[in-house]
Motif scaffolding. Structure first.
Motif, short mmCIF file in Angstrom:
data_model
loop_
_atom_site.label_atom_id
_atom_site.label_comp_id
_atom_site.label_asym_id
_atom_site.label_seq_id
_atom_site.Cartn_x
_atom_site.Cartn_y
_atom_site.Cartn_z
N PHE A 1 0.90 -1.17 0.10
CA PHE A 1 -0.05 0.02 0.06
C PHE A 1 0.77 1.27 0.01
CE2 PHE A 1 -2.47 3.26 1.87
CZ PHE A 1 -3.51 3.42 1.42
N LEU A 2 1.76 1.35 0.90
CA LEU A 2 2.80 2.31 0.89
C LEU A 2 3.62 2.87 -0.20
CD1 LEU A 2 3.79 2.17 4.79
CD2 LEU A 2 1.96 3.86 3.72
N ILE A 3 4.14 1.63 -0.84
CA ILE A 3 5.02 1.82 -2.06
C ILE A 3 4.14 2.24 -3.31
CG2 ILE A 3 6.37 0.49 -3.43
CD1 ILE A 3 7.49 -1.16 -1.33
N SER A 4 3.03 1.55 -3.18
CA SER A 4 2.02 1.89 -4.68
C SER A 4 1.63 3.23 -4.54
CB SER A 4 0.96 0.98 -4.66
OG SER A 4 0.12 0.83 -3.59
N ILE B 1 -3.29 -2.33 -7.02
CA ILE B 1 -2.60 -2.65 -5.46
C ILE B 1 -3.29 -1.89 -4.26
CG2 ILE B 1 -0.64 -2.41 -4.18
CD1 ILE B 1 1.06 -2.80 -6.65
N LEU B 2 -3.57 -0.45 -4.40
CA LEU B 2 -4.04 0.31 -3.52
C LEU B 2 -5.46 -0.27 -3.09
CD1 LEU B 2 -3.31 3.95 -4.79
CD2 LEU B 2 -2.53 2.68 -2.55
N ILE C 1 4.64 -8.05 -5.49
CA ILE C 1 5.08 -9.20 -5.95
C ILE C 1 4.01 -10.35 -5.70
CG2 ILE C 1 7.08 -10.95 -5.43
CD1 ILE C 1 8.00 -7.82 -6.13
N GLY C 2 3.91 -11.28 -6.69
CA GLY C 2 3.10 -12.27 -6.46
C GLY C 2 2.93 -13.03 -7.82
N PRO C 3 2.16 -13.96 -7.84
CA PRO C 3 1.60 -14.81 -9.01
C PRO C 3 1.09 -13.79 -10.15
CG PRO C 3 1.35 -16.16 -7.09
CD PRO C 3 1.36 -14.67 -6.83
N ARG C 4 1.42 -13.81 -11.28
CA ARG C 4 0.68 -12.78 -12.20
C ARG C 4 -0.74 -13.41 -12.39
NH1 ARG C 4 0.74 -8.05 -13.64
NH2 ARG C 4 0.23 -8.29 -15.77
N ARG D 1 -2.06 -12.80 -3.08
CA ARG D 1 -2.70 -11.78 -3.94
C ARG D 1 -1.79 -11.79 -5.25
NH1 ARG D 1 -3.72 -9.15 0.78
NH2 ARG D 1 -6.01 -8.33 0.90
N PRO D 2 -2.39 -11.64 -6.49
CA PRO D 2 -1.61 -11.74 -7.65
C PRO D 2 -0.63 -10.28 -7.76
CG PRO D 2 -3.80 -10.97 -8.22
CD PRO D 2 -3.60 -11.63 -6.68
#
Length: 203
Positions: A12-15, A104-105, A112-115, A139-140
């Motif tokens: 959340f913070l990075i996005s 992401i938000l 990072i996660g499975p596409r 989460r993807p």
């Protein structure tokens, strides 16, 4: 602790920070998309996400409108005529993925996660085996373990195996490693073009 709380907090913070810093670039890219071909700047597509639930993934549009079900379908090669001139640049630089910061938000995705796969490709959710469905226990992501180990030329059964492996080994150290491996892939444009179908029917 990381998997249950810190990973989502960092996402959340990075996005949020990335969106605040990169919004001028995103707007410029959106304008370029609109000027390059008729249609919306943002491409919305249904994908399978956390726990196998459907969500709308956002991308900058790189192809002509309604290209998904024409020509080679989900497979797009180096000189695919459906791809716009601006779209080729966006794909090569992976700038087309930037709107997923909004996903992401919202909590649909992680850094990072499975596409997230399409709802119908490589197959519908009810055709995944119990072992394969474990890839949806995280989460993807915008990028992931499979993307740093072959990206678009990995056969889907193998890709899902790598996704499940990631789910079983989630850690800050692993996400940190994937993050920097992704930068190396993007800057080298390695494995960023489909070389053919990546689904073996008899696998």
């Amino acid at each position: 602790m990381y998997r249950r709380f810190l990973k989502r907090l960092l996402d959340f913070l990075i996005s949020l920070t990335a969106l605040l810093l990169l919004w001028p670039i995103i707007l410029i890219c959106m304008l370029a998309v609109r000027l390059s071909s008729p249609g919306p700047a943002i491409f919305r597509q249904r994908r399978l996400g956390f726990h196998g639930k459907e969500f709308i993934m956002l991308k900058l549009r790189t192809m002509k409108v309604n290209s998904e079900h024409t020509g080679s379908g989900v497979y797009s090669g180096k000189d695919d005529p459906r791809t716009t001139k601006v779209g080729r640049i966006l794909r090569k630089t992976s700038l087309d993925e930037l709107p997923q910061l909004i996903n992401i938000l919202r909590g649909d995705m992680a850094l990072i996660g499975p596409r997230p796969p399409l709802t119908y490709h490589p197959w519908p959710i009810d055709e995944y085996s119990p072992e394969q469905r474990r890839m949806f226990d995280a989460r993807p992501g915008i990028t992931g373990w499979a993307q740093t180990h072959g990206r678009k030329d990995v056969e889907w059964h193998k890709r899902i195996e790598m996704n499940v492996w990631y789910v079983d080994h989630i850690s800050f150290a692993l996400d940190f490693k994937i993050f920097f491996l992704t930068f190396a892939k993007v800057f080298s444009s390695a494995d960023n073009v489909n070389v053919g179908e990546t689904l073996k029917k008899d696998a």
